[in-house]
Write a protein that holds these residues in place. Structure first.
Motif, mmCIF file in Angstrom:
data_model
loop_
_atom_site.group_PDB
_atom_site.id
_atom_site.type_symbol
_atom_site.label_atom_id
_atom_site.label_comp_id
_atom_site.label_asym_id
_atom_site.label_seq_id
_atom_site.Cartn_x
_atom_site.Cartn_y
_atom_site.Cartn_z
ATOM 1 N N ASP A 57 -5.038 -1.680 -20.175
ATOM 2 C CA ASP A 57 -5.341 -1.221 -18.821
ATOM 3 C C ASP A 57 -6.510 -2.030 -18.267
ATOM 4 O OD1 ASP A 57 -3.498 1.077 -18.663
ATOM 5 O OD2 ASP A 57 -4.766 1.940 -20.236
ATOM 6 N N ALA A 58 -6.427 -2.361 -16.986
ATOM 7 C CA ALA A 58 -7.515 -3.115 -16.359
ATOM 8 C C ALA A 58 -7.520 -2.853 -14.857
ATOM 9 C CB ALA A 58 -7.361 -4.613 -16.630
ATOM 10 N N LYS A 59 -8.721 -2.905 -14.291
ATOM 11 C CA LYS A 59 -8.904 -2.793 -12.839
ATOM 12 C C LYS A 59 -9.874 -3.894 -12.430
ATOM 13 C CE LYS A 59 -10.847 0.383 -9.365
ATOM 14 N NZ LYS A 59 -11.496 1.702 -9.179
ATOM 15 N N TYR A 60 -9.425 -4.758 -11.512
ATOM 16 C CA TYR A 60 -10.180 -5.951 -11.163
ATOM 17 C C TYR A 60 -10.890 -5.783 -9.816
ATOM 18 C CZ TYR A 60 -7.249 -7.948 -14.843
ATOM 19 O OH TYR A 60 -6.614 -8.190 -16.028
ATOM 20 N N ALA A 61 -11.777 -6.731 -9.529
ATOM 21 C CA ALA A 61 -12.544 -6.676 -8.289
ATOM 22 C C ALA A 61 -11.635 -6.697 -7.058
ATOM 23 C CB ALA A 61 -13.521 -7.846 -8.231
ATOM 24 N N ALA A 62 -10.442 -7.317 -7.175
ATOM 25 C CA ALA A 62 -9.524 -7.384 -6.043
ATOM 26 C C ALA A 62 -9.075 -5.999 -5.585
ATOM 27 C CB ALA A 62 -8.297 -8.224 -6.415
ATOM 28 N N PHE A 63 -9.224 -4.977 -6.438
ATOM 29 C CA PHE A 63 -8.861 -3.619 -6.062
ATOM 30 C C PHE A 63 -9.767 -3.103 -4.942
ATOM 31 C CE2 PHE A 63 -8.420 0.981 -6.490
ATOM 32 C CZ PHE A 63 -7.076 1.136 -6.803
ATOM 33 N N LEU A 64 -10.947 -3.700 -4.819
ATOM 34 C CA LEU A 64 -11.930 -3.262 -3.822
ATOM 35 C C LEU A 64 -11.982 -4.197 -2.617
ATOM 36 C CD1 LEU A 64 -14.812 -2.431 -6.326
ATOM 37 C CD2 LEU A 64 -12.943 -0.940 -5.567
ATOM 38 N N GLU A 65 -11.104 -5.192 -2.586
ATOM 39 C CA GLU A 65 -11.153 -6.223 -1.549
ATOM 40 C C GLU A 65 -9.938 -6.129 -0.632
ATOM 41 O OE1 GLU A 65 -11.309 -9.675 -3.982
ATOM 42 O OE2 GLU A 65 -13.424 -9.399 -4.551
ATOM 43 N N GLY A 66 -10.033 -6.752 0.530
ATOM 44 C CA GLY A 66 -8.937 -6.723 1.481
ATOM 45 C C GLY A 66 -9.298 -7.468 2.743
ATOM 46 N N PRO A 67 -8.599 -7.152 3.843
ATOM 47 C CA PRO A 67 -7.553 -6.128 3.985
ATOM 48 C C PRO A 67 -6.257 -6.530 3.299
ATOM 49 C CG PRO A 67 -7.790 -7.394 5.999
ATOM 50 C CD PRO A 67 -8.894 -7.842 5.110
ATOM 51 N N VAL A 68 -5.387 -5.541 3.018
ATOM 52 C CA VAL A 68 -4.142 -5.788 2.307
ATOM 53 C C VAL A 68 -2.978 -5.209 3.106
ATOM 54 C CG1 VAL A 68 -5.167 -5.907 0.008
ATOM 55 C CG2 VAL A 68 -4.471 -3.682 0.921
ATOM 56 N N ASP A 69 -1.799 -5.885 2.994
ATOM 57 C CA ASP A 69 -0.633 -5.437 3.751
ATOM 58 C C ASP A 69 0.647 -5.357 2.924
ATOM 59 O OD1 ASP A 69 -0.167 -8.129 3.388
ATOM 60 O OD2 ASP A 69 0.008 -8.613 5.521
ATOM 61 N N MET A 70 0.607 -5.771 1.639
ATOM 62 C CA MET A 70 1.776 -5.695 0.779
ATOM 63 C C MET A 70 1.352 -5.391 -0.647
ATOM 64 S SD MET A 70 4.228 -8.881 1.964
ATOM 65 C CE MET A 70 5.563 -8.339 0.897
ATOM 66 N N VAL A 71 2.250 -4.784 -1.432
ATOM 67 C CA VAL A 71 2.025 -4.541 -2.840
ATOM 68 C C VAL A 71 3.165 -5.151 -3.632
ATOM 69 C CG1 VAL A 71 3.195 -2.283 -2.777
ATOM 70 C CG2 VAL A 71 1.539 -2.770 -4.592
ATOM 71 N N ARG A 72 2.856 -5.671 -4.788
ATOM 72 C CA ARG A 72 3.871 -6.183 -5.724
ATOM 73 C C ARG A 72 3.640 -5.528 -7.082
ATOM 74 N NH1 ARG A 72 2.640 -11.827 -6.902
ATOM 75 N NH2 ARG A 72 3.921 -12.566 -5.168
ATOM 76 N N VAL A 73 4.687 -4.952 -7.651
ATOM 77 C CA VAL A 73 4.618 -4.352 -8.983
ATOM 78 C C VAL A 73 5.549 -5.128 -9.894
ATOM 79 C CG1 VAL A 73 4.946 -2.274 -10.358
ATOM 80 C CG2 VAL A 73 4.167 -2.079 -7.990
ATOM 81 N N CYS A 74 5.032 -5.612 -11.028
ATOM 82 C CA CYS A 74 5.839 -6.325 -12.027
ATOM 83 C C CYS A 74 5.769 -5.572 -13.351
ATOM 84 C CB CYS A 74 5.340 -7.744 -12.247
ATOM 85 S SG CYS A 74 5.491 -8.843 -10.809
ATOM 86 N N THR A 75 6.894 -5.412 -14.021
ATOM 87 C CA THR A 75 6.937 -4.823 -15.358
ATOM 88 C C THR A 75 7.532 -5.830 -16.323
ATOM 89 O OG1 THR A 75 9.135 -3.835 -15.033
ATOM 90 C CG2 THR A 75 7.227 -2.493 -14.414
ATOM 91 N N ARG A 76 7.237 -5.628 -17.607
ATOM 92 C CA ARG A 76 7.762 -6.446 -18.700
ATOM 93 C C ARG A 76 7.236 -7.878 -18.691
ATOM 94 N NH1 ARG A 76 11.584 -2.894 -16.981
ATOM 95 N NH2 ARG A 76 12.713 -1.678 -18.533
ATOM 96 N N GLY A 77 6.309 -8.174 -17.806
ATOM 97 C CA GLY A 77 5.705 -9.489 -17.765
ATOM 98 C C GLY A 77 4.943 -9.675 -16.465
ATOM 99 N N ALA A 78 3.915 -10.525 -16.502
ATOM 100 C CA ALA A 78 3.166 -10.843 -15.291
ATOM 101 C C ALA A 78 4.027 -11.680 -14.358
ATOM 102 C CB ALA A 78 1.883 -11.587 -15.652
ATOM 103 N N TYR A 79 3.663 -11.706 -13.081
ATOM 104 C CA TYR A 79 4.396 -12.490 -12.088
ATOM 105 C C TYR A 79 4.537 -13.934 -12.560
ATOM 106 C CZ TYR A 79 5.369 -14.948 -7.717
ATOM 107 O OH TYR A 79 5.911 -15.751 -6.748
ATOM 108 N N GLY A 80 5.764 -14.450 -12.532
ATOM 109 C CA GLY A 80 6.038 -15.820 -12.949
ATOM 110 C C GLY A 80 6.400 -15.973 -14.406
ATOM 111 N N GLN A 81 6.199 -14.939 -15.223
ATOM 112 C CA GLN A 81 6.535 -15.025 -16.639
ATOM 113 C C GLN A 81 8.012 -14.733 -16.865
ATOM 114 O OE1 GLN A 81 3.879 -12.321 -18.686
ATOM 115 N NE2 GLN A 81 2.405 -13.955 -19.105
ATOM 116 N N SER A 82 8.537 -15.291 -17.959
ATOM 117 C CA SER A 82 9.922 -15.038 -18.335
ATOM 118 C C SER A 82 10.129 -13.549 -18.594
ATOM 119 C CB SER A 82 10.265 -15.834 -19.599
ATOM 120 O OG SER A 82 11.563 -15.533 -20.058
ATOM 121 N N GLY A 83 11.187 -12.979 -18.023
ATOM 122 C CA GLY A 83 11.524 -11.579 -18.243
ATOM 123 C C GLY A 83 10.846 -10.603 -17.308
ATOM 124 N N ALA A 84 9.897 -11.077 -16.489
ATOM 125 C CA ALA A 84 9.205 -10.174 -15.566
ATOM 126 C C ALA A 84 10.179 -9.628 -14.523
ATOM 127 C CB ALA A 84 8.054 -10.892 -14.883
#
Length: 371
Positions: A215-242
């Motif tokens: 589990d991790a929470k990064y500084a980007a969680f407190l930054e913005g503004p933001v207009d989209m969310v991306r959720v990836c499972t089974r691998g980080a974005y760009g990794q095989s199987g994600a």
């Protein structure tokens, strides 16, 4: 390099300095002759995203890409008898588990006597092909063994591979995206009730962005503004199987923290099928989503999700007021006595089947796009 002094227009195996250069955003394949010569058969294809170099592309694991033009690929490689069947596992660095076919760029298919089967990889067509059936099926470009009913040897061609460079520099999470949070499979640390969703405290902020199981929470969680969310499972974005799902927020928020501190934000535009794809192939997928959105809390069975929706156990009929389980990120459930149960950072809570099943949870990566 390999034969890097070979003339670029001459036939033969060679790897040039450009293979290490970029960024690149498109490729061109020509067979029988180099680009511009009489008789050359060429296919140009836009890459799914910008890569630092061809080396970076072919080192990135499996990258699905069903935008490949099947007819154009047949045109440059093979007039094939399986034109009526769709491509199997199209993309880059693709491999089949059934018959062990591989391609650095291309797709798989079946022998002509078999019916179309989206899981069968009798042969591979493309560049950098191979097959576990034997090393005799390994070639730089063409189609591997078993492309007809007989156990044929592979067909291969003299081929030239080009890449288009672009001034756009690749970014690790895509242009404008930042990693805000990671959740670990089997952990309830980032369940719905965790204060980390609404406070300024970070968690394991030095954890590697590509690593799972933490589990991790990064500084980007407190930054913005933001207009989209991306959720990836089974691998980080760009990794095989994600498996990834991108979703436009109902409005722009000052930061992810601001979004998750905003109370219930209804959002019926969530793509239910895409959610099932990254979290769970669920038996009640024929029912509508119940209370989809952000910071959603059910009043019947006490299911909650920071982003997601609810549903019913399979034996029950569809009910838009029932919240037997929650699916999404930051999920948990009331245990019936006022306590919290079935908490998970990402997945589906208890009661997702007729039995009182344990929750299903996944390693997940949560990214936000800056407006």
């Amino acid at each position: 390099m390999g034969n890097e002094t070979s003339s670029p227009r001459a036939a033969g195996d060679a790897k040039y300095q450009a293979y290490l250069q970029g960024p690149v955003d498109a490729l061109r394949i020509c067979t029988d002759a180099p680009f511009g010569d009489i008789g050359a058969r060429c296919y140009e294809h836009r890459l799914p995203r910008v890569f630092a170099s061809p080396l970076d592309l072919f080192s990135s694991g499996y990258i699905p890409d069903d935008t490949i033009d099947q007819m154009a690929m047949y045109g440059v490689f093979e007039e094939h008898s399986r034109l009526e069947c769709g491509m199997v596992l199209p993309g880059f660095n693709t491999y089949g588990d059934n018959d062990g076919s591989y391609a650095r760029f291309g797709f798989m298919g079946q022998i002509p006597s078999q019916g179309c089967d989206n899981n069968d990889d009798d042969w591979a067509l493309g560049i950098g092909i191979d097959q576990r059936a034997g090393v005799s099926c390994a070639y730089g470009a063409g189609v591997s063994c078993h492309w007809t009913d007989a156990n044929n040897g592979p067909r291969s061609w003299n081929t030239w591979l080009y890449f288009r460079t672009t001034p756009e520099l690749p970014q690790p999470f895509g242009a404008g995206w930042s990693l805000a949070m990671k959740t670990a499979a089997g952990s309830g640390t980032l369940g719905y009730d965790s204060a980390l969703w609404t406070n300024g405290q970070l968690l394991n902020e030095n954890s590697p962005a590509s690593g799972g199981g933490e589990d991790a929470k990064y500084a980007a969680f407190l930054e913005g503004p933001v207009d989209m969310v991306r959720v990836c499972t089974r691998g980080a974005y760009g990794q095989s199987g994600a498996r990834c799902y991108e979703h436009a927020l109902p409005s722009t928020y000052a930061s992810p923290r601001d979004l998750f501190d905003a109370g219930y934000v209804a959002d019926g535009s969530i793509d239910k099928a895409a959610f099932y794809g990254i979290f769970d192939d669920h038996a009640t997928s024929g029912c509508d989503m119940v209370q989809p959105g952000f910071n959603t809390a059910g009043t019947n069975d006490g299911s909650r999700a920071r982003f997601g929706f609810f549903g019913q156990i399979p034996s029950q009929s569809c009910n838009n007021n029932d919240d037997d389980w929650a699916m999404g990120i930051g999920v948990d459930q009331n245990d019936g006595s006022g306590g919290i149960d079935c908490a998970g950072g990402a997945g589906v809570t208890c009661h997702w089947a007729d039995a009182n099943n344990d929750p299903r949870s996944f390693d997940a990566w949560i990214y936000f796009h800056h407006a």
